[in-house]
Design a protein around this motif. Structure first.
Motif, PDB file in Angstrom:
ATOM      1  N   ASP A   1       0.843  -1.188   0.000  1.00 48.31           N
ATOM      2  CA  ASP A   1       0.000   0.000   0.000  1.00 48.31           C
ATOM      3  C   ASP A   1       0.883   1.244   0.000  1.00 48.31           C
ATOM      4  O   ASP A   1       1.783   1.371   0.832  1.00 48.31           O
ATOM      5  CB  ASP A   1      -0.881  -0.013   1.255  1.00 48.31           C
ATOM      6  CG  ASP A   1      -1.945   1.066   1.251  1.00 48.31           C
ATOM      7  OD1 ASP A   1      -1.865   2.001   0.431  1.00 48.31           O
ATOM      8  OD2 ASP A   1      -2.870   0.967   2.086  1.00 48.31           O
ATOM      9  N   ALA A   2       0.621   2.164  -0.935  1.00 50.54           N
ATOM     10  CA  ALA A   2       1.412   3.390  -1.039  1.00 50.54           C
ATOM     11  C   ALA A   2       0.582   4.642  -0.774  1.00 50.54           C
ATOM     12  O   ALA A   2       1.019   5.758  -1.068  1.00 50.54           O
ATOM     13  CB  ALA A   2       2.054   3.481  -2.421  1.00 50.54           C
ATOM     14  N   THR A   3      -0.609   4.487  -0.209  1.00 51.31           N
ATOM     15  CA  THR A   3      -1.459   5.639   0.061  1.00 51.31           C
ATOM     16  C   THR A   3      -0.741   6.616   0.985  1.00 51.31           C
ATOM     17  O   THR A   3      -0.163   6.221   1.998  1.00 51.31           O
ATOM     18  CB  THR A   3      -2.781   5.184   0.700  1.00 51.31           C
ATOM     19  OG1 THR A   3      -3.370   4.177  -0.120  1.00 51.31           O
ATOM     20  CG2 THR A   3      -3.737   6.347   0.852  1.00 51.31           C
TER      21      THR A   3
ATOM     22  N   ILE B   1       1.645   5.302   3.757  1.00 53.96           N
ATOM     23  CA  ILE B   1       1.217   4.817   5.067  1.00 53.96           C
ATOM     24  C   ILE B   1       2.035   3.618   5.541  1.00 53.96           C
ATOM     25  O   ILE B   1       2.340   3.499   6.729  1.00 53.96           O
ATOM     26  CB  ILE B   1      -0.294   4.467   5.030  1.00 53.96           C
ATOM     27  CG1 ILE B   1      -0.820   4.107   6.410  1.00 53.96           C
ATOM     28  CG2 ILE B   1      -0.587   3.364   4.027  1.00 53.96           C
ATOM     29  CD1 ILE B   1      -0.889   5.275   7.356  1.00 53.96           C
ATOM     30  N   THR B   2       2.435   2.734   4.633  1.00 55.21           N
ATOM     31  CA  THR B   2       3.203   1.550   5.017  1.00 55.21           C
ATOM     32  C   THR B   2       4.513   1.929   5.678  1.00 55.21           C
ATOM     33  O   THR B   2       4.906   1.347   6.696  1.00 55.21           O
ATOM     34  CB  THR B   2       3.466   0.662   3.787  1.00 55.21           C
ATOM     35  OG1 THR B   2       2.210   0.261   3.230  1.00 55.21           O
ATOM     36  CG2 THR B   2       4.272  -0.570   4.156  1.00 55.21           C
ATOM     37  N   LEU B   3       5.205   2.926   5.121  1.00 52.94           N
ATOM     38  CA  LEU B   3       6.466   3.361   5.698  1.00 52.94           C
ATOM     39  C   LEU B   3       6.262   4.089   7.020  1.00 52.94           C
ATOM     40  O   LEU B   3       6.987   3.851   7.990  1.00 52.94           O
ATOM     41  CB  LEU B   3       7.218   4.270   4.730  1.00 52.94           C
ATOM     42  CG  LEU B   3       7.859   3.566   3.543  1.00 52.94           C
ATOM     43  CD1 LEU B   3       6.946   3.607   2.343  1.00 52.94           C
ATOM     44  CD2 LEU B   3       9.185   4.199   3.203  1.00 52.94           C
TER      45      LEU B   3
ATOM     46  N   VAL C   1       4.044  -9.427   6.723  1.00 52.80           N
ATOM     47  CA  VAL C   1       3.832  -9.448   8.172  1.00 52.80           C
ATOM     48  C   VAL C   1       5.128  -9.116   8.905  1.00 52.80           C
ATOM     49  O   VAL C   1       5.122  -8.351   9.873  1.00 52.80           O
ATOM     50  CB  VAL C   1       3.277 -10.818   8.617  1.00 52.80           C
ATOM     51  CG1 VAL C   1       3.275 -10.929  10.143  1.00 52.80           C
ATOM     52  CG2 VAL C   1       1.876 -11.034   8.058  1.00 52.80           C
ATOM     53  N   LYS C   2       6.232  -9.672   8.430  1.00 51.83           N
ATOM     54  CA  LYS C   2       7.522  -9.424   9.076  1.00 51.83           C
ATOM     55  C   LYS C   2       7.906  -7.950   9.034  1.00 51.83           C
ATOM     56  O   LYS C   2       8.341  -7.373  10.042  1.00 51.83           O
ATOM     57  CB  LYS C   2       8.617 -10.263   8.409  1.00 51.83           C
ATOM     58  CG  LYS C   2      10.019  -9.981   8.951  1.00 51.83           C
ATOM     59  CD  LYS C   2      11.071 -10.842   8.252  1.00 51.83           C
ATOM     60  CE  LYS C   2      12.473 -10.504   8.774  1.00 51.83           C
ATOM     61  NZ  LYS C   2      13.512 -11.362   8.124  1.00 51.83           N
ATOM     62  N   TRP C   3       7.760  -7.311   7.875  1.00 51.26           N
ATOM     63  CA  TRP C   3       8.283  -5.959   7.693  1.00 51.26           C
ATOM     64  C   TRP C   3       7.230  -4.863   7.841  1.00 51.26           C
ATOM     65  O   TRP C   3       7.569  -3.725   8.182  1.00 51.26           O
ATOM     66  CB  TRP C   3       8.962  -5.847   6.326  1.00 51.26           C
ATOM     67  CG  TRP C   3      10.219  -6.652   6.258  1.00 51.26           C
ATOM     68  CD1 TRP C   3      10.407  -7.846   5.612  1.00 51.26           C
ATOM     69  CD2 TRP C   3      11.469  -6.347   6.882  1.00 51.26           C
ATOM     70  NE1 TRP C   3      11.676  -8.300   5.791  1.00 51.26           N
ATOM     71  CE2 TRP C   3      12.362  -7.394   6.562  1.00 51.26           C
ATOM     72  CE3 TRP C   3      11.927  -5.300   7.674  1.00 51.26           C
ATOM     73  CZ2 TRP C   3      13.687  -7.412   7.016  1.00 51.26           C
ATOM     74  CZ3 TRP C   3      13.240  -5.309   8.130  1.00 51.26           C
ATOM     75  CH2 TRP C   3      14.098  -6.368   7.797  1.00 51.26           C
ATOM     76  N   PHE C   4       5.947  -5.187   7.584  1.00 52.26           N
ATOM     77  CA  PHE C   4       4.899  -4.168   7.672  1.00 52.26           C
ATOM     78  C   PHE C   4       3.979  -4.358   8.869  1.00 52.26           C
ATOM     79  O   PHE C   4       3.211  -3.464   9.205  1.00 52.26           O
ATOM     80  CB  PHE C   4       4.032  -4.170   6.400  1.00 52.26           C
ATOM     81  CG  PHE C   4       4.803  -4.085   5.108  1.00 52.26           C
ATOM     82  CD1 PHE C   4       6.013  -3.407   5.027  1.00 52.26           C
ATOM     83  CD2 PHE C   4       4.305  -4.682   3.959  1.00 52.26           C
ATOM     84  CE1 PHE C   4       6.715  -3.332   3.832  1.00 52.26           C
ATOM     85  CE2 PHE C   4       4.989  -4.604   2.758  1.00 52.26           C
ATOM     86  CZ  PHE C   4       6.199  -3.930   2.699  1.00 52.26           C
ATOM     87  N   GLY C   5       4.014  -5.544   9.462  1.00 50.83           N
ATOM     88  CA  GLY C   5       3.162  -5.813  10.613  1.00 50.83           C
ATOM     89  C   GLY C   5       1.841  -6.454  10.276  1.00 50.83           C
ATOM     90  O   GLY C   5       1.102  -6.890  11.166  1.00 50.83           O
ATOM     91  N   ALA C   6       1.498  -6.544   8.981  1.00 52.16           N
ATOM     92  CA  ALA C   6       0.233  -7.148   8.577  1.00 52.16           C
ATOM     93  C   ALA C   6       0.272  -7.458   7.086  1.00 52.16           C
ATOM     94  O   ALA C   6       1.068  -6.889   6.340  1.00 52.16           O
ATOM     95  CB  ALA C   6      -0.934  -6.211   8.872  1.00 52.16           C
ATOM     96  N   LYS C   7      -0.620  -8.360   6.673  1.00 47.66           N
ATOM     97  CA  LYS C   7      -0.774  -8.666   5.253  1.00 47.66           C
ATOM     98  C   LYS C   7      -1.334  -7.436   4.533  1.00 47.66           C
ATOM     99  O   LYS C   7      -2.162  -6.709   5.091  1.00 47.66           O
ATOM    100  CB  LYS C   7      -1.712  -9.854   5.063  1.00 47.66           C
ATOM    101  CG  LYS C   7      -1.886 -10.290   3.614  1.00 47.66           C
ATOM    102  CD  LYS C   7      -2.866 -11.447   3.511  1.00 47.66           C
ATOM    103  CE  LYS C   7      -2.960 -11.966   2.075  1.00 47.66           C
ATOM    104  NZ  LYS C   7      -3.404 -10.911   1.122  1.00 47.66           N
TER     105      LYS C   7
END
Length: 276
Positions: free
Chosen positions: A121-123, A196-198, A258-264
């Protein structure tokens, strides 16, 4: 990594001198990559959680995903650490095979570059200091100092949004967001803008320092990798997409998210029309 670029450039010069034009009208990037056994990728290693340096090592979602893509394609990924502002011009100049920094898919970019399937997600959203009680929503940045990364779609979205506020937000652009986060923590600016992902990753890593402002203020957008636009890159992007699909189907993609963003992350699995 820069040695790899020098070797590739030298090889191109030698090939031209011998009359073996490696980048002719009929060139096939996938065949070239498979023959070399290496795919050379440009990335900005100041983009946590996608690419960053920890204990003097390149780590992050992109690196681990490309290792899996490399396994499927039977090639080894080589990463060049370059400022974001140089990656797209460098791609057009054929200094590397693809850009593995996460790039926001936009209508304009689709006319110039060949995108892979999206993977995150890049929103666009806003980050504030955790102890800042006067900011609870995006509109509260009216008249405040907000930063983005230079040359990005997030910068363009911030500049457009800032003008809608009364008074307009004061926008500045940084070469990389690491510097912007430092200035935000020290009170030199009031907010930072990125996808938002970052921002969620930054806030989760430093919850006493940063907080994400909800809701996101930009339209839904997605990250993907890209290659040069043209028939020579079609087979390469198709091979990368085949690898991404397999990684999604067998669960490796979700595990990395999940590892890097915390969720699918829910992203399109085929062609889509970008909102930007």
């Amino acid at each position: 990594m820069r040695t790899q670029y020098i070797l590739r450039a030298a090889t191109a010069v030698i090939g031209f001198a011998l009359g073996t034009a490696t980048l002719s009208a009929n060139a096939d990037q996938l065949a070239d990559v498979q023959k070399a056994g290496v795919i050379t990728l440009a990335t900005d290693m100041h983009y946590q959680p996608f690419d960053f340096v920890k204990d003097n090592q390149h780590v992050g979602f992109d690196k681990e995903l490309w290792i899996e893509i490399g396994k499927e394609m039977k090639v080894t990924p080589k990463f060049l650490d370059l400022p974001w502002t140089t990656t797209l011009p460098g791609l057009q100049a054929k200094r590397f095979d693809m850009v593995n920094s996460p790039v926001v898919v936009t209508k304009e970019r689709m006319t110039k570059y060949h995108f892979t399937l999206p993977f995150a997600d890049a929103t666009v959203a806003l980050l504030k200091r955790a102890n800042e009680t006067g900011i609870t929503k995006p509109e509260d940045f009216a008249g405040k100092r907000v930063a983005s990364q230079r040359g990005t779609s997030q910068q363009a979205q911030l500049e457009a949004y800032a003008k809608t506020l009364n008074p307009p937000a004061k926008v500045s652009a940084y070469l990389n967001l690491t510097e912007a986060y430092a200035d935000l923590a020290n009170g030199r600016i009031d907010g930072a803008v990125d996808s938002i992902t970052l921002l969620e990753s930054v806030a989760q890593t430093r919850p006493d320092t940063f907080a994400v402002v909800q809701p996101s203020f930009g339209p839904k957008a997605y990250f993907a990798y890209l290659a040069r636009k043209g028939p020579d890159s079609d087979s390469l992007v198709a091979a990368v997409n085949d690898a991404i699909r397999k990684i999604e189907q067998d669960g490796r993609m979700e595990a990395l998210q999940v590892k890097w963003f915390g969720a699918k992350q829910d992203v399109p699995t085929g062609d889509f029309e970008p909102n930007l």
